[in-house]
Each structure stands twice: as C-alpha cells, then as structure tokens.
Write a protein that holds these residues in place. Structure first.
Motif, PDB file in Angstrom:
ATOM      1  N   LEU A 162      39.447  15.843  37.594  1.00  0.00           N
ATOM      2  CA  LEU A 162      40.299  14.739  37.164  1.00  0.00           C
ATOM      3  C   LEU A 162      40.916  15.025  35.801  1.00  0.00           C
ATOM      4  CD1 LEU A 162      38.252  11.602  38.234  1.00  0.00           C
ATOM      5  CD2 LEU A 162      40.220  12.617  39.371  1.00  0.00           C
ATOM      6  N   LEU A 163      40.126  15.589  34.903  1.00  0.00           N
ATOM      7  CA  LEU A 163      40.655  15.943  33.580  1.00  0.00           C
ATOM      8  C   LEU A 163      41.713  17.030  33.700  1.00  0.00           C
ATOM      9  CD1 LEU A 163      37.366  15.867  31.487  1.00  0.00           C
ATOM     10  CD2 LEU A 163      39.173  14.137  31.591  1.00  0.00           C
ATOM     11  N   ALA A 164      41.495  17.984  34.608  1.00  0.00           N
ATOM     12  CA  ALA A 164      42.488  19.034  34.837  1.00  0.00           C
ATOM     13  C   ALA A 164      43.778  18.421  35.373  1.00  0.00           C
ATOM     14  CB  ALA A 164      41.941  20.081  35.802  1.00  0.00           C
ATOM     15  N   GLN A 165      43.657  17.428  36.256  1.00  0.00           N
ATOM     16  CA  GLN A 165      44.840  16.761  36.782  1.00  0.00           C
ATOM     17  C   GLN A 165      45.586  16.015  35.684  1.00  0.00           C
ATOM     18  OE1 GLN A 165      43.012  14.403  39.865  1.00  0.00           O
ATOM     19  NE2 GLN A 165      43.433  15.935  41.434  1.00  0.00           N
ATOM     20  N   VAL A 166      44.852  15.386  34.776  1.00  0.00           N
ATOM     21  CA  VAL A 166      45.484  14.683  33.657  1.00  0.00           C
ATOM     22  C   VAL A 166      46.239  15.678  32.777  1.00  0.00           C
ATOM     23  CG1 VAL A 166      45.022  13.396  31.524  1.00  0.00           C
ATOM     24  CG2 VAL A 166      43.873  12.754  33.644  1.00  0.00           C
ATOM     25  N   CYS A 167      45.608  16.804  32.473  1.00  0.00           N
ATOM     26  CA  CYS A 167      46.259  17.823  31.642  1.00  0.00           C
ATOM     27  C   CYS A 167      47.496  18.385  32.324  1.00  0.00           C
ATOM     28  CB  CYS A 167      45.283  18.947  31.309  1.00  0.00           C
ATOM     29  SG  CYS A 167      43.957  18.440  30.203  1.00  0.00           S
ATOM     30  N   LEU A 168      47.397  18.642  33.624  1.00  0.00           N
ATOM     31  CA  LEU A 168      48.539  19.161  34.370  1.00  0.00           C
ATOM     32  C   LEU A 168      49.675  18.136  34.396  1.00  0.00           C
ATOM     33  CD1 LEU A 168      49.807  21.370  36.097  1.00  0.00           C
ATOM     34  CD2 LEU A 168      48.704  20.330  38.073  1.00  0.00           C
ATOM     35  N   THR A 169      49.332  16.884  34.587  1.00  0.00           N
ATOM     36  CA  THR A 169      50.346  15.827  34.599  1.00  0.00           C
ATOM     37  C   THR A 169      51.028  15.723  33.240  1.00  0.00           C
ATOM     38  OG1 THR A 169      49.103  14.622  36.263  1.00  0.00           O
ATOM     39  CG2 THR A 169      50.741  13.376  35.028  1.00  0.00           C
ATOM     40  N   ARG A 170      50.244  15.791  32.176  1.00  0.00           N
ATOM     41  CA  ARG A 170      50.832  15.751  30.823  1.00  0.00           C
ATOM     42  C   ARG A 170      51.769  16.925  30.605  1.00  0.00           C
ATOM     43  NH1 ARG A 170      45.491  14.240  27.373  1.00  0.00           N
ATOM     44  NH2 ARG A 170      45.461  12.024  27.866  1.00  0.00           N
ATOM     45  N   LEU A 171      51.340  18.116  31.045  1.00  0.00           N
ATOM     46  CA  LEU A 171      52.183  19.310  30.904  1.00  0.00           C
ATOM     47  C   LEU A 171      53.484  19.139  31.673  1.00  0.00           C
ATOM     48  CD1 LEU A 171      52.686  22.247  29.999  1.00  0.00           C
ATOM     49  CD2 LEU A 171      51.472  22.959  32.076  1.00  0.00           C
ATOM     50  N   LEU A 172      53.397  18.683  32.914  1.00  0.00           N
ATOM     51  CA  LEU A 172      54.603  18.496  33.713  1.00  0.00           C
ATOM     52  C   LEU A 172      55.517  17.442  33.096  1.00  0.00           C
ATOM     53  CD1 LEU A 172      53.140  18.696  37.328  1.00  0.00           C
ATOM     54  CD2 LEU A 172      54.544  20.394  36.154  1.00  0.00           C
ATOM     55  N   ARG A 173      54.944  16.358  32.610  1.00  0.00           N
ATOM     56  CA  ARG A 173      55.757  15.326  31.964  1.00  0.00           C
ATOM     57  C   ARG A 173      56.445  15.883  30.717  1.00  0.00           C
ATOM     58  NH1 ARG A 173      54.962   9.892  33.274  1.00  0.00           N
ATOM     59  NH2 ARG A 173      55.386   9.303  31.135  1.00  0.00           N
ATOM     60  N   TYR A 174      55.738  16.718  29.961  1.00  0.00           N
ATOM     61  CA  TYR A 174      56.319  17.351  28.780  1.00  0.00           C
ATOM     62  C   TYR A 174      57.461  18.287  29.177  1.00  0.00           C
ATOM     63  CZ  TYR A 174      56.840  20.370  24.752  1.00  0.00           C
ATOM     64  OH  TYR A 174      57.375  21.103  23.709  1.00  0.00           O
ATOM     65  N   LEU A 175      57.205  19.120  30.183  1.00  0.00           N
ATOM     66  CA  LEU A 175      58.230  20.071  30.630  1.00  0.00           C
ATOM     67  C   LEU A 175      59.451  19.372  31.192  1.00  0.00           C
ATOM     68  CD1 LEU A 175      55.976  22.787  32.338  1.00  0.00           C
ATOM     69  CD2 LEU A 175      57.156  22.936  30.119  1.00  0.00           C
ATOM     70  N   LEU A 176      59.255  18.217  31.804  1.00  0.00           N
ATOM     71  CA  LEU A 176      60.373  17.461  32.369  1.00  0.00           C
ATOM     72  C   LEU A 176      61.035  16.532  31.347  1.00  0.00           C
ATOM     73  CD1 LEU A 176      58.813  16.573  35.825  1.00  0.00           C
ATOM     74  CD2 LEU A 176      60.633  18.217  35.373  1.00  0.00           C
ATOM     75  N   GLY A 177      60.517  16.531  30.118  1.00  0.00           N
ATOM     76  CA  GLY A 177      61.090  15.689  29.079  1.00  0.00           C
ATOM     77  C   GLY A 177      60.746  14.223  29.233  1.00  0.00           C
ATOM     78  N   MET A 178      59.614  13.930  29.846  1.00  0.00           N
ATOM     79  CA  MET A 178      59.211  12.539  30.097  1.00  0.00           C
ATOM     80  C   MET A 178      58.086  12.104  29.171  1.00  0.00           C
ATOM     81  SD  MET A 178      59.276  12.811  34.256  1.00  0.00           S
ATOM     82  CE  MET A 178      58.679  11.172  34.521  1.00  0.00           C
ATOM     83  N   VAL A 179      57.986  12.710  28.005  1.00  0.00           N
ATOM     84  CA  VAL A 179      56.901  12.396  27.075  1.00  0.00           C
ATOM     85  C   VAL A 179      57.120  10.999  26.518  1.00  0.00           C
ATOM     86  CG1 VAL A 179      55.762  13.109  24.942  1.00  0.00           C
ATOM     87  CG2 VAL A 179      56.694  14.827  26.495  1.00  0.00           C
ATOM     88  N   GLU A 180      56.030  10.239  26.501  1.00  0.00           N
ATOM     89  CA  GLU A 180      56.109   8.855  26.007  1.00  0.00           C
ATOM     90  C   GLU A 180      56.096   8.808  24.511  1.00  0.00           C
ATOM     91  OE1 GLU A 180      52.860   6.867  27.884  1.00  0.00           O
ATOM     92  OE2 GLU A 180      53.590   7.372  29.851  1.00  0.00           O
TER      93      GLU A 180
END
Length: 180
Positions: A162-180
């Motif tokens: 689950l933590l790996a999924q959270v990190c991956l999601t954060r990375l993808l959001r960052y790469l897509l420019g969706m950082v909050e």
C-alpha cells in the motif's frame, strides 16, 4: 503448416470471452457477497476468467487444428499470450473503471446536485452523501482483506505494498503535473 490467423483469433476470442465471463461473475459476486468479502469475490472472478481462458484456448486449438509435434509449444505460447491479454483487460477494467474512487465521489456529488434542482447547502450534501457510512464501509473492506488492522483505537497498515502504491501515485501525479 500453422494457420496463424485462426490461432490469433483463438487467442483474442478466448481472452475476450473470458473477460466478459469475469465481468459477469464480478457483478454477480459483488451483489451477493457481503462488504467484507469484496476482495475474495474479486479474486474468485479473476481466477475463474483466467482458468476459463486457458481451458477455452487449449480446447479450441487442440480440437480444431493438427499441428503435429508443434502442438504443445503452440498451446503453451498461446496460453501465455491469452492469459497476458486477459490480465491486461482485467487490469485496465479494475484500474480505469472499477477503481475510480475519486471520479465516483465527483459523479455522486453531481448526481445529488442534479436531483436537487442544481442547488444544495453543504449541510444538505453531507446529509445525502453520508461520509461516515462510506468511510466505515471502506475501512471494513480494508481491514477484512488484511490491508489494515485496527486495535480499537488506531488503524495500521499491514501490507507495505500500500505504501508503494501511495509512492507510485505521488510520482505519477508529480510527473503529470497534478501536484497539490
């Protein structure tokens, strides 16, 4: 001589047919299963479709064609490709359709607003969209599948994935420019 057109059709057909089987089982099992058995219902539907893919591909190819000594290799390779295709169909369904939690929240909110003549106060929205009940259902699912544990006061993550999924999601959001 290998009839690639037929074997290609068998790969696509068995993967597609069993993906539809998975969808039907998935819907039926989720309607019949209690909230705490959602993950088991999902795994059962996925497994049934996977087994169906192997069985249908092997049966169709073995009964319709005569490949001689190459039959075993063609069946093995074809099954691998059919299972991969089936797995990709299931993954995309789960990731892009079934698992769209954020979209579901937005759609639910828009539906509630539309049903109320396009205007609601925050209190009315909270009353219609029972956040506590939804959170209770999600926490029950996560604890029943052993992703989380609850000691009476605190919830704990049991599975590091689950933590790996959270990190991956954060990375993808960052790469897509969706950082909050």
């Amino acid at each position: 001589m290998i009839n690639l057109d037929f074997s290609d059709c068998v790969v696509l057909g068995s993967a597609s047919f069993n993906f539809i089987l998975f969808l039907a089982l998935h819907i039926i099992l989720l309607r019949l299963a209690p909230v705490t058995a959602t993950a088991q219902a999902m795994r059962g539907a996925i497994a049934a479709g996977g087994v169906g893919t192997v069985v249908s591909f092997t049966w169709l190819l073995a009964t319709q064609l005569n490949f001689g000594g190459q039959l075993i290799w063609i069946i093995l390779i074809g099954n691998v490709v059919a299972i991969l295709l089936y797995g990709l169909l299931v993954f995309h369904y789960l990731a892009l359709i079934f698992g769209m939690g954020e979209s579901a929240i937005r759609v639910r909110l828009l539906r509630e607003l539309e049903q109320a003549a396009k205007k609601l106060t925050l209190e009315e929205i909270c009353h219609r969209y029972n956040v506590e009940k939804i959170l209770e259902i999600r926490l029950t699912r996560l604890t029943s599948t052993n992703h989380l544990s609850f000691d009476g006061t605190f919830y704990y993550i049991n599975k590091p994935i689950l933590l790996a999924q959270v990190c991956l999601t954060r990375l993808l959001r960052y790469l897509l420019g969706m950082v909050e």
